[in-house]
Design a protein around this motif. Sequence first.
Motif, PDB file in Angstrom:
ATOM      1  N   MET A 135     -29.165   3.442 -17.621  1.00 37.02           N
ATOM      2  CA  MET A 135     -28.338   2.426 -18.275  1.00 37.02           C
ATOM      3  C   MET A 135     -27.728   3.107 -19.489  1.00 37.02           C
ATOM      4  N   ALA A 136     -26.413   2.975 -19.631  1.00 38.16           N
ATOM      5  CA  ALA A 136     -25.722   3.676 -20.701  1.00 38.16           C
ATOM      6  C   ALA A 136     -24.603   2.812 -21.261  1.00 38.16           C
ATOM      7  N   LYS A 137     -23.838   3.402 -22.159  1.00 39.34           N
ATOM      8  CA  LYS A 137     -22.733   2.733 -22.838  1.00 39.34           C
ATOM      9  C   LYS A 137     -23.244   1.496 -23.582  1.00 39.34           C
ATOM     10  N   THR A 138     -23.935   1.783 -24.672  1.00 40.14           N
ATOM     11  CA  THR A 138     -24.535   0.710 -25.456  1.00 40.14           C
ATOM     12  C   THR A 138     -23.476  -0.143 -26.132  1.00 40.14           C
ATOM     13  N   ILE A 139     -23.858  -1.370 -26.417  1.00 44.32           N
ATOM     14  CA  ILE A 139     -22.997  -2.297 -27.142  1.00 44.32           C
ATOM     15  C   ILE A 139     -23.409  -2.215 -28.601  1.00 44.32           C
ATOM     16  N   GLY A 140     -22.504  -1.786 -29.459  1.00 42.29           N
ATOM     17  CA  GLY A 140     -22.828  -1.621 -30.876  1.00 42.29           C
ATOM     18  C   GLY A 140     -23.679  -0.385 -31.093  1.00 42.29           C
ATOM     19  N   LYS A 141     -24.530  -0.423 -32.115  1.00 41.53           N
ATOM     20  CA  LYS A 141     -25.405   0.705 -32.449  1.00 41.53           C
ATOM     21  C   LYS A 141     -26.865   0.260 -32.422  1.00 41.53           C
ATOM     22  N   PRO A 142     -27.363  -0.146 -31.266  1.00 45.73           N
ATOM     23  CA  PRO A 142     -28.746  -0.624 -31.191  1.00 45.73           C
ATOM     24  C   PRO A 142     -29.739   0.539 -31.281  1.00 45.73           C
ATOM     25  N   GLU A 143     -30.981   0.209 -31.546  1.00 53.45           N
ATOM     26  CA  GLU A 143     -32.023   1.232 -31.555  1.00 53.45           C
ATOM     27  C   GLU A 143     -32.288   1.757 -30.155  1.00 53.45           C
ATOM     28  N   LEU A 144     -32.191   0.878 -29.162  1.00 46.53           N
ATOM     29  CA  LEU A 144     -32.410   1.279 -27.774  1.00 46.53           C
ATOM     30  C   LEU A 144     -31.191   2.063 -27.286  1.00 46.53           C
ATOM     31  N   LYS A 145     -31.400   3.341 -27.007  1.00 50.93           N
ATOM     32  CA  LYS A 145     -30.287   4.229 -26.647  1.00 50.93           C
ATOM     33  C   LYS A 145     -30.029   4.248 -25.142  1.00 50.93           C
ATOM     34  N   ASN A 146     -31.093   4.317 -24.346  1.00 51.64           N
ATOM     35  CA  ASN A 146     -30.968   4.373 -22.890  1.00 51.64           C
ATOM     36  C   ASN A 146     -32.196   3.752 -22.236  1.00 51.64           C
ATOM     37  N   ILE A 147     -32.008   3.378 -20.988  1.00 48.09           N
ATOM     38  CA  ILE A 147     -33.127   3.036 -20.116  1.00 48.09           C
ATOM     39  C   ILE A 147     -32.964   3.890 -18.873  1.00 48.09           C
ATOM     40  N   PHE A 148     -34.020   4.593 -18.506  1.00 46.73           N
ATOM     41  CA  PHE A 148     -33.996   5.467 -17.337  1.00 46.73           C
ATOM     42  C   PHE A 148     -34.994   4.977 -16.304  1.00 46.73           C
ATOM     43  N   LEU A 149     -34.633   5.087 -15.038  1.00 44.95           N
ATOM     44  CA  LEU A 149     -35.575   4.886 -13.935  1.00 44.95           C
ATOM     45  C   LEU A 149     -35.609   6.194 -13.163  1.00 44.95           C
ATOM     46  N   ARG A 150     -36.794   6.764 -13.047  1.00 51.93           N
ATOM     47  CA  ARG A 150     -36.957   7.988 -12.275  1.00 51.93           C
ATOM     48  C   ARG A 150     -37.903   7.705 -11.107  1.00 51.93           C
ATOM     49  N   PRO A 151     -37.669   8.344  -9.970  1.00 48.35           N
ATOM     50  CA  PRO A 151     -38.473   8.038  -8.787  1.00 48.35           C
ATOM     51  C   PRO A 151     -39.877   8.632  -8.844  1.00 48.35           C
ATOM     52  N   ILE A 152     -40.806   7.892  -8.279  1.00 45.62           N
ATOM     53  CA  ILE A 152     -42.152   8.388  -8.026  1.00 45.62           C
ATOM     54  C   ILE A 152     -42.394   8.138  -6.542  1.00 45.62           C
TER      55      ILE A 152
END
Length: 123
Positions: free
Chosen positions: A28-45
Amino acid sequence: MTYQDVFNEFWEQVKESVEAKTFAKLTMAKTIGKPELKNIFLRPIYSEDEFKVSLKYSFRPRETEDIEEEMTLEDALPIVKQHLKSSFLSVLLFTTEKDVVFKVNKKGIGSITENYPTFKNVS
């Protein structure tokens, strides 16, 4: 067509990539504004009996430690939906066959584009 309908089409491609074992990562990218949360990643297991993902919250201030949890893809879906359009405007699916980008514009309209694959192998 609402952005939710387009996102549902996108999520079908996510599930198809898991079934085909081509899923490499979701970001998940292209944040709205300048939030503390920069990215969310899902990696496979990948395992022999089931497929899970490692969901990682990446934060902007380096002092804030990233949070990582293991869950099923179905459990990750509400988290992705919760942050879509509130924290992030795009979701990128990386597979070994293609990259798929879901975007929501300022008017709330969703779109899907495909590009050449970034990943050649699933790690």
